[in-house]
Scaffold this active site. Structure first.
Site, PDB file in Angstrom:
ATOM      1  N   HIS A  56       0.934  -1.188   0.034  1.00 13.39           N
ATOM      2  CA  HIS A  56       0.043   0.175   0.095  1.00 13.39           C
ATOM      3  C   HIS A  56       0.829   1.338  -0.067  1.00 13.39           C
ATOM      4  CE1 HIS A  56      -3.080  -2.868   2.049  1.00 13.39           C
ATOM      5  NE2 HIS A  56      -3.439  -2.809   0.777  1.00 13.39           N
ATOM      6  N   GLU A  59       1.658   3.600   3.176  1.00 11.50           N
ATOM      7  CA  GLU A  59       2.100   2.865   4.312  1.00 11.50           C
ATOM      8  C   GLU A  59       3.526   2.881   4.560  1.00 11.50           C
ATOM      9  OE1 GLU A  59       0.012  -0.662   4.695  1.00 11.50           O
ATOM     10  OE2 GLU A  59      -1.638   0.086   4.544  1.00 11.50           O
ATOM     11  N   HIS A 150       3.337  -3.403   6.795  1.00  8.42           N
ATOM     12  CA  HIS A 150       2.258  -2.644   6.689  1.00  8.42           C
ATOM     13  C   HIS A 150       1.966  -1.674   7.660  1.00  8.42           C
ATOM     14  CE1 HIS A 150       0.200  -4.662   3.116  1.00  8.42           C
ATOM     15  NE2 HIS A 150       0.856  -5.616   3.854  1.00  8.42           N
ATOM     16  N   GLU A 211       1.759  -5.794  10.725  1.00  8.64           N
ATOM     17  CA  GLU A 211       1.004  -4.640  10.725  1.00  8.64           C
ATOM     18  C   GLU A 211       1.219  -3.696  11.945  1.00  8.64           C
ATOM     19  OE1 GLU A 211      -1.578  -2.594   8.726  1.00  8.64           O
ATOM     20  OE2 GLU A 211      -1.780  -4.834   8.320  1.00  8.64           O
TER      21      GLU A 211
END
EC number: 3.5.1.114
Length: 345
Positions: A56, A59, A150, A211
């Site tokens: 992404h 990010e 991420h 994450e």
């Protein structure tokens, strides 16, 4: 696109069937409680690892980490060959999550094997390029381990996200929990067949997403960056120990398994949201949510309370999930028993 080598489809099928059977048997043993006293399991060395960022494009922790590794020309750490991949360069260039469609939803076997043309979405074409580069998914040629970095705007700290009950991932998780005492390292398991697994890490023989948050889109925070860097350093330390012959003892780890997703209250005519996440839920990812707890505050000032079984919320008020009509996910906490593991001797 690079043509598939002769016989690759059959290799993929056989490897995929073996992995699926192994994961089914392991999951069944865990559910039946027969893994509490498990014999040591041996695996080949993990010698090829891909560190990925920018799946992404806004990010930024993974983007800057990959750029740093590339700048330092780090392509080998001890016994491990390291590939660094900026996965969605066009999205990174414009600092957006994606250009045409979410790249991290493009790695199912169906999409990876679908025909593409110049008019196909950029991210679908890029997914097939990445599959050829660090896969192919389900094959013997795939990377031994894929780490995809991420960020989230939610207050989730440091989380592993993975698809299957994989001893490598869970042992690495357990190792990090022992090494990073100041950080609560959690795991989220998505119970999805590997063929239907849609994100980048599913392309490798083993893989997980890291994450980390909270971090706003388009921003890099030093504390979040340093937390992830420490985790990645520990992961490579674990790989060195494993490859050199160390036995990692079994034990238990906790994980969160997805149950359902909750959308925002919406106007039935326009579809616009009519409430925001309640202040008592905001920033309380992984805190037990019980019946009667406030979850939304309407724009007219009314409280909406939770009316369901006790579960754990995560990705609370994640910015990227507004378009997906998700206010937060709900999970059940489970315990997984791990066998001792060692490298094949």
């Amino acid at each position: 696109m690079r043509a598939a080598p002769a016989g690759l489809a059959e290799n993929n099928r056989v490897t995929s069937c073996y992995i699926t059977k192994m994961k089914f048997e392991l999951k069944k043993r865990i559910e039946e409680g027969s893994c509490k006293k498990m014999e040591s399991v041996s695996f080949p060395p993990l010698s090829r690892v891909a560190v990925c960022g920018g799946t992404h494009g806004n990010e930024m922790t993974g983007v800057y980490m990959v750029r740093h590794l590339q700048k330092e020309k780090i392509d080998k750490i001890g016994s491990v060959s390291v590939s660094t991949v900026l996965t969605n360069p066009r999205a990174v260039e414009i600092c957006r999550r994606y250009v045409e469609t979410d790249l991290n939803r493009c790695f199912t076997e169906a999409l990876l094997n679908s025909p593409v043309t110049d008019s196909s979405p950029y991210e679908l074409r890029r997914a097939q390029e990445l599959n050829a580069q660090i896969g192919p998914k389900g094959s013997k040629e795939a990377m031994d381990l894929i780490i995809d970095i991420h960020n989230t705007t939610s207050n989730m700290g440091l989380c592993f996200i993975f698809y299957s009950i994989d001893w490598f991932t869970l042992h690495i998780l357990k190792y990090l929990q022992s090494k990073m005492a100041s950080v609560e390292v959690r795991a989220i398991q998505l119970d999805i067949p590997i063929a239907e697994a849609y994100s980048l890490e599913s392309v490798g023989k083993h893989g997980f997403a890291i994450e980390a948050g909270p971090q706003p889109n388009g921003v890099v925070r030093a504390d979040i960056h340093n937390m992830v860097k420490e985790a990645v350093d520990h992961i490579f330390s674990w790989l060195q120990e494993f490859n050199s012959g160390s036995t990692f003892e079994g034990g238990e780890v906790e994980a969160y398994t997805l149950v359902k997703s909750i959308d925002y209250p919406r106007n039935p005519v326009t579809g616009e949201i009519t409430a925001a996440i309640h202040s008592q839920l905001q920033d309380n990812d992984f805190k037990l949510l019980q019946r009667g707890n406030p979850i939304f505050m309407s724009f007219s000032g009314e409280t909406v309370k939770y009316d369901g079984e006790d579960l754990y919320p995560f990705f609370v008020n994640e910015c990227a999930y507004y378009e997906k009509k998700i206010a937060f996910h709900l999970a059940r906490k489970i315990k997984l028993t791990l066998p001792p593991i060692k490298v094949t001797g």
